[in-house]
Design a protein around this motif. Structure first.
Motif, PDB file in Angstrom:
ATOM      1  N   ASP A  75       0.831  -1.200   0.000  1.00  0.00           N
ATOM      2  CA  ASP A  75       0.000   0.000   0.000  1.00  0.00           C
ATOM      3  C   ASP A  75       0.866   1.250   0.000  1.00  0.00           C
ATOM      4  O   ASP A  75       1.943   1.287   0.606  1.00  0.00           O
ATOM      5  CB  ASP A  75      -0.912   0.021   1.230  1.00  0.00           C
ATOM      6  CG  ASP A  75      -1.997  -1.035   1.177  1.00  0.00           C
ATOM      7  OD1 ASP A  75      -2.537  -1.262   0.082  1.00  0.00           O
ATOM      8  OD2 ASP A  75      -2.296  -1.631   2.224  1.00  0.00           O
ATOM      9  N   VAL A  78      -2.568   4.940   3.661  1.00  0.00           N
ATOM     10  CA  VAL A  78      -3.503   4.303   4.597  1.00  0.00           C
ATOM     11  C   VAL A  78      -4.121   5.376   5.470  1.00  0.00           C
ATOM     12  O   VAL A  78      -3.405   6.234   6.015  1.00  0.00           O
ATOM     13  CB  VAL A  78      -2.794   3.255   5.485  1.00  0.00           C
ATOM     14  CG1 VAL A  78      -3.780   2.638   6.471  1.00  0.00           C
ATOM     15  CG2 VAL A  78      -2.134   2.178   4.640  1.00  0.00           C
ATOM     16  N   GLU A  82      -9.201   2.660   5.335  1.00  0.00           N
ATOM     17  CA  GLU A  82      -9.134   2.875   3.888  1.00  0.00           C
ATOM     18  C   GLU A  82      -7.689   2.722   3.435  1.00  0.00           C
ATOM     19  O   GLU A  82      -6.766   3.205   4.076  1.00  0.00           O
ATOM     20  CB  GLU A  82      -9.632   4.274   3.525  1.00  0.00           C
ATOM     21  CG  GLU A  82     -11.059   4.546   3.980  1.00  0.00           C
ATOM     22  CD  GLU A  82     -11.456   5.998   3.721  1.00  0.00           C
ATOM     23  OE1 GLU A  82     -11.458   6.404   2.543  1.00  0.00           O
ATOM     24  OE2 GLU A  82     -11.735   6.719   4.693  1.00  0.00           O
ATOM     25  N   ARG A  83      -7.499   2.066   2.268  1.00  0.00           N
ATOM     26  CA  ARG A  83      -6.155   1.779   1.788  1.00  0.00           C
ATOM     27  C   ARG A  83      -6.077   2.017   0.280  1.00  0.00           C
ATOM     28  O   ARG A  83      -7.012   1.710  -0.449  1.00  0.00           O
ATOM     29  CB  ARG A  83      -5.743   0.334   2.117  1.00  0.00           C
ATOM     30  CG  ARG A  83      -6.014  -0.081   3.558  1.00  0.00           C
ATOM     31  CD  ARG A  83      -5.542  -1.488   3.854  1.00  0.00           C
ATOM     32  NE  ARG A  83      -4.111  -1.530   4.101  1.00  0.00           N
ATOM     33  CZ  ARG A  83      -3.563  -1.352   5.304  1.00  0.00           C
ATOM     34  NH1 ARG A  83      -4.326  -1.134   6.367  1.00  0.00           N
ATOM     35  NH2 ARG A  83      -2.254  -1.397   5.459  1.00  0.00           N
ATOM     36  N   TRP A  84      -4.950   2.582  -0.140  1.00  0.00           N
ATOM     37  CA  TRP A  84      -4.692   2.832  -1.556  1.00  0.00           C
ATOM     38  C   TRP A  84      -3.392   2.143  -1.944  1.00  0.00           C
ATOM     39  O   TRP A  84      -2.313   2.500  -1.428  1.00  0.00           O
ATOM     40  CB  TRP A  84      -4.542   4.331  -1.837  1.00  0.00           C
ATOM     41  CG  TRP A  84      -5.815   5.108  -1.862  1.00  0.00           C
ATOM     42  CD1 TRP A  84      -6.500   5.545  -2.962  1.00  0.00           C
ATOM     43  CD2 TRP A  84      -6.566   5.567  -0.730  1.00  0.00           C
ATOM     44  NE1 TRP A  84      -7.631   6.247  -2.586  1.00  0.00           N
ATOM     45  CE2 TRP A  84      -7.690   6.275  -1.217  1.00  0.00           C
ATOM     46  CE3 TRP A  84      -6.392   5.453   0.653  1.00  0.00           C
ATOM     47  CZ2 TRP A  84      -8.633   6.859  -0.374  1.00  0.00           C
ATOM     48  CZ3 TRP A  84      -7.324   6.030   1.496  1.00  0.00           C
ATOM     49  CH2 TRP A  84      -8.430   6.717   0.974  1.00  0.00           C
ATOM     50  N   ASP A  85      -3.471   1.125  -2.817  1.00  0.00           N
ATOM     51  CA  ASP A  85      -2.234   0.611  -3.392  1.00  0.00           C
ATOM     52  C   ASP A  85      -1.842   1.529  -4.556  1.00  0.00           C
ATOM     53  O   ASP A  85      -2.535   2.501  -4.874  1.00  0.00           O
ATOM     54  CB  ASP A  85      -2.377  -0.849  -3.823  1.00  0.00           C
ATOM     55  CG  ASP A  85      -3.478  -1.080  -4.865  1.00  0.00           C
ATOM     56  OD1 ASP A  85      -4.016  -0.082  -5.410  1.00  0.00           O
ATOM     57  OD2 ASP A  85      -3.797  -2.250  -5.134  1.00  0.00           O
ATOM     58  N   THR A 292       5.059   3.122   2.821  1.00  0.00           N
ATOM     59  CA  THR A 292       3.622   3.170   3.086  1.00  0.00           C
ATOM     60  C   THR A 292       3.370   4.346   4.019  1.00  0.00           C
ATOM     61  O   THR A 292       4.027   4.495   5.053  1.00  0.00           O
ATOM     62  CB  THR A 292       3.135   1.870   3.728  1.00  0.00           C
ATOM     63  OG1 THR A 292       3.351   0.792   2.812  1.00  0.00           O
ATOM     64  CG2 THR A 292       1.648   1.944   4.078  1.00  0.00           C
ATOM     65  N   ASN A 294       0.953   6.361   6.472  1.00  0.00           N
ATOM     66  CA  ASN A 294      -0.217   6.292   7.343  1.00  0.00           C
ATOM     67  C   ASN A 294      -0.565   7.695   7.824  1.00  0.00           C
ATOM     68  O   ASN A 294       0.263   8.356   8.470  1.00  0.00           O
ATOM     69  CB  ASN A 294       0.070   5.406   8.543  1.00  0.00           C
ATOM     70  CG  ASN A 294       0.219   3.946   8.159  1.00  0.00           C
ATOM     71  OD1 ASN A 294      -0.739   3.187   8.181  1.00  0.00           O
ATOM     72  ND2 ASN A 294       1.439   3.551   7.800  1.00  0.00           N
ATOM     73  N   GLU A 311       0.606  -1.459  11.777  1.00  0.00           N
ATOM     74  CA  GLU A 311       1.157  -1.266  10.438  1.00  0.00           C
ATOM     75  C   GLU A 311       2.663  -1.471  10.378  1.00  0.00           C
ATOM     76  O   GLU A 311       3.258  -1.362   9.301  1.00  0.00           O
ATOM     77  CB  GLU A 311       0.825   0.151   9.939  1.00  0.00           C
ATOM     78  CG  GLU A 311      -0.657   0.447   9.844  1.00  0.00           C
ATOM     79  CD  GLU A 311      -1.348  -0.348   8.755  1.00  0.00           C
ATOM     80  OE1 GLU A 311      -0.657  -0.794   7.812  1.00  0.00           O
ATOM     81  OE2 GLU A 311      -2.577  -0.528   8.842  1.00  0.00           O
TER      82      GLU A 311
END
Length: 595
Positions: A75, A78, A82-85, A292, A294, A311
C-alpha cells in the motif's frame, strides 16, 4: 520521464561495497561518483549557478511515475480502514487531474487545500501538480479572516475544504469568486466525490511541467504581521527530497557493521500536511522512497501506538512534544514499539534533556532532529544516532550534497568557528520568492543566499548549533542571552512540560529574562507540592551563568500559544504576559493560550 532508475531497493539500501568505514565526506563522494541516481551537475536558476541532481525526476508527477516498481503490491496510503495501493492511487489522482482540467484549471493556477490530514489532501496534491497547477495548503487552524486573507493573497479560485474549513470559507466564497468543493465530512453545491466520479478513467496527464515551475505556496508564520506565502518550485522540492533520500544511504557506508533494515519502509504522518515538515520531509519523501504512508487526522499518542504496532511503522517524525508524549504513553502501556527505526523531530528544537531519554526508551531507533525552513523546502541541517545523543544541543551538519552554508556578522563577513552570527544557506532547494512581497524577497534572498534570520555557530568539525532567532536574543546589561538556551535549562526540570523565555524591559539593565512555564499534569504554582520560582531558578543556575537565570515568572495550566508552523508564538506570549498586572502572574491571559 527522467533518467531516474528506482528499483525496489534503491531508495532504502546503500550500494554494495567492500570499502572500510568511510568518513562523511568520503561517503558523499562515493555515492555521488558511483551511483548515477545521485550524480551532481550544475544548472542556471534565476540567474544563479547551483549544484543540482542530474538524473532525479524533474517534477512531482515524475516522482510518482518512478515508484511503481518499488511499491509492488504494498500500500502507498492508509487512513484508518481505507487503503490505496499504487494502481488505485494513480487511478484516482489521474481522474482528478482530468476533472480539474475540465473544470478549467490551467498550468500556473493556484488550487487551495483547506483540510486536516485526510487522504484527499495527497490525492489532490498529486492531481493538481500533475497538470502544472500550484497547490496552496491552508493552515487548518486559521480563522475565517485569516483564510480570507491567504485566499485573496494567493489568488486561488478553486478551493477544497473539509467541514470546519468549509463553514469558515463559505461566507466570503462568493465575494472572492471561489469555487468551493466540499470534502469528506461536509456536502455542498460542489463536492469532491462528484468531481472524482465525473471521470471514470484517465491516463497520465501530458501537460508539460518544467523543473523550475512553481509547485506550491506554503504560508509561514509571520512574526511581525500577516503570514508570508513562500513560493516553492518542483526543482526545489526534488532537490530537498532526494538529498534526504541520499542521506539514508550514508550510515551503511560510514558504519558497515550497522544492521540493514529488515522491514519495508512505513511512515506515520502525525503533523499537519500544511506544514513543510509533514508535506515534504514525511509525505513526499516517503512517496519517493517507496514508504507506506499512514495518515493521522489528529494527534493522539494512544492511537499512534496502535497504528505503529498494527502497520509496523518504521519512521516517526513529529514535533518534539509528540515524540515526548509517544515515549511517555508507550512506557505507561508497556509498548516498546520495536518496529520503529527512526524517530525524527522538526518544527521546533527538541529539548536536550529529551534526546537521551528517547534513545533509552527506543534503543532500536535512531533518534534524529533537524533544522530547516519553509523557505528551504525543509532541507537544511540534520543530526541523528550516537552523534545526536553525544551532542544533544546541536542542530547537526549541513545535509549534502547540494547545499552551501555561511555564518556571517552584521557586515556579511564570514565568521570563524565558534563565533555566533546569522546562518545563510544556498541551494537549489531554496524558495523562489515570497508571494507578492518583492521587498521581503530581496531582503531574504541575496546573490543566491537565503538569510535565515537564525543565529548560529559551528565548530571546527562542521557541527552547527542554532543559538536563537536573530530577534530572540535578550541583551541584559550588554550580555547576550539566547532564549532557547534558557528554555533548554528549564526543560531539565522533570515537572516542566512547556516553557517560553523572552525579554522583560528593565530600567537598570535594559532587559532581563522572563519565562512562562506550564507544569506537567496541569499543576499550577498555588497547588500544594507544585514547583515554584526558587526551584526553577536553582535548576537553571545548575546549567547556566547567573545572569541567564529568569528573574520573572508567569504560570499557565494549558498549552502555550503557537504560530502557523506549530512553533511557540514568543511574541504573542510576551505581549500577553507584559500586559498583565505585576500582582497576577498565575495565568498568561488568552493571547498566550494554545488552541
Amino acid at each position: 520521464m527522467s533518467g531516474w532508475d528506482n528499483n525496489p531497493t534503491a531508495a532504502q539500501e546503500a550500494p554494495v561495497t567492500d570499502t572500510p568505514a568511510l568518513t562523511l565526506e568520503q561517503a558523499v563522494d562515493h555515492i555521488t561518483s558511483t551511483d548515477p541516481r545521485f550524480a551532481v551537475t550544475e544548472a542556471d536558476i534565476r540567474g544563479q549557478r547551483y549544484p543540482v541532481f542530474a538524473n532525479t525526476p524533474a517534477h512531482l508527477r515524475e516522482v510518482l511515475q518512478s515508484v511503481e516498481a518499488i511499491y509492488g503490491d504494498r500500500d502507498v496510503l492508509v487512513y484508518r480502514d481505507e487503503r490505496w495501493d499504487y494502481p488505485r492511487l494513480v487511478d484516482e489522482a489521474n481522474r482528478l487531474a482530468r476533472a480539474l482540467s475540465e473544470l478549467g484549471v490551467q498550468p500556473g493556477d493556484r488550487v487551495a487545500l483547506a483540510m486536516r490530514n485526510y487522504p484527499e489532501f495527497p490525492l489532490l496534491l498529486l492531481a493538481a501538480t500533475a497538470i502544472g497547477a500550484v497547490v496552496v495548503p491552508m493552515n487548518a487552524w486559521w480563522s475565517g479572516e485569516e483564510l480570507a486573507f491567504a485566499l485573496e493573497d494567493c489568488g486561488a479560485r478553486v478551493v477544497f475544504a473539509d467541514n470546519d474549513r468549509y463553514r469558515r470559507i463559505e461566507p466570503f466564497a462568493q465575494r472572492l469568486g471561489l469555487v468551493l468543493f466540499a470534502v469528506r465530512d461536509v456536502e455542498g453545491e460542489h463536492n469532491y466525490s462528484d468531481l472524482l466520479a465525473r471521470v471514470p478513467e484517465a491516463s497520465w496527464p501530458t501537460v508539460p511541467v518544467d523543473a523550475d515551475d512553481d509547485f506550491a505556496v506554503l504560508y509561514s508564520s509571520g512574526s511581525t504581521g500577516r503570514p508570508k506565502g513562500v513560493v516553492l518550485t518542483h526543482r526545489g522540492l526534488v532537490s530537498a527530497v532526494y538529498s534526504l533520500i541520499m542521506l539514508r544511504l550514508l550510515p551503511a557506508l560510514m558504519d558497515p557493521e550497522q544492521p540493514a533494515p529488515t522491514r519495508p519502509p512505513c511512515s506515520l504522518v502525525v503533523t499537519p500536511l500544511f506544514h513543510v515538515t509533514a508535506l515534504n520531509s514525511n509525505l513526499i519523501q516517503g512517496l519517493a522512497a517507496g514508504a507506506t504512508l499512514n495518515l493521522m487526522y489528529k494527534w493522539d499518542p494512544e492511537e499512534a501506538i496502535r497504528i505503529i504496532n498494527a502497520e509496523q511503522v518504521t519512521r516517526f517524525v513529529g514535533v518534539p512534544t509528540q515524540s515526548a508524549e509517544l515515549m511517555e504513553v508507550a512506557r505507561g502501556l508497556d509498548q516498546p514499539l520495536p518496529s520503529l527505526e527512526f524517530i525524527g523531530g522538526g518544527g521546533a528544537k527538541r529539548p536536550a534533556a529529551q534526546v537521551g531519554r528517547l534513545a533509552n526508551a527506543f534503543p532500536a531507533a535512531s533518534i534524529a532532529s533537524g533544522w530547516g525552513m519553509t523557505e528551504t523546502n525543509a532541507l537544511g541541517i540534520i543530526i541523528s544516532g550516537d552523534p545526536y545523543v553525544e551532542n544533544p544541543e546541536a542542530a547537526g551538519r549541513l545535509t549534502p550534497p547540494l547545499q552551501e552554508m555561511r555564518i556571517v556578522d552584521e557586515q556579511d563577513r564570514p565568521l570563524p568557528p565558534g563565533e555566533v552570527g546569522e546562518l545563510l544557506v544556498r541551494s537549489a532547494a531554496n524558495m523562489r520568492c515570497y508571494l507578492n512581497q518583492p521587498e521581503a524577497t530581496a531582503a531574504a534572498m541575496r546573490d543566491g543566499w537565503l538569510y535565515t534570520g537564525d543565529m548560529a555557530r559551528a565548530n571546527e568539525d562542521g557541527l552547527v548549533y542554532i543559538v536563537d532567532r536573530k530577534k530572540d536574543i535578550i541583551i541584559r546589561g550588554g550580555e547576550n542571552i539566547a532564549c532557547l538556551e534558557v528554555e533548554d535549562a528549564l526543560y531539565q526540570h522533570p515537572e516542566v512540560a512547556e516553557a517560553c523565555v523572552f525579554s522583560v524591559p528593565d530600567e537598570r539593565l535594559g532587559e532581563i529574562v522572563g519565562a512562562i512555564v506550564v507544569l506537567k499534569q496541569g499543576m499550577v504554582l498555588k497547588q500544594e507540592g507544585a514547583v515554584g520560582e526558587a526551584e526553577l531558578k536553582a535548576c537553571v543556575a545548575e546549567h547556566l551563568a547567573h545572569f541567564k537565570v529568569p528573574e520573572r515568572f508567569w504560570w499557565q495550566s494549558g498549552p502555550l500559544a503557537r504560530g502557523a508552523t506549530d512553533k511557540i508564538d514568543r511574541r504573542a506570549i510576551r505581549a500577553a504576559c507584559l500586559s498583565m498586572p505585576d500582582t497576577d502572574n498565575n495565568a498568561a491571559g488568552a493571547a498566550a493560550q494554545g488552541n
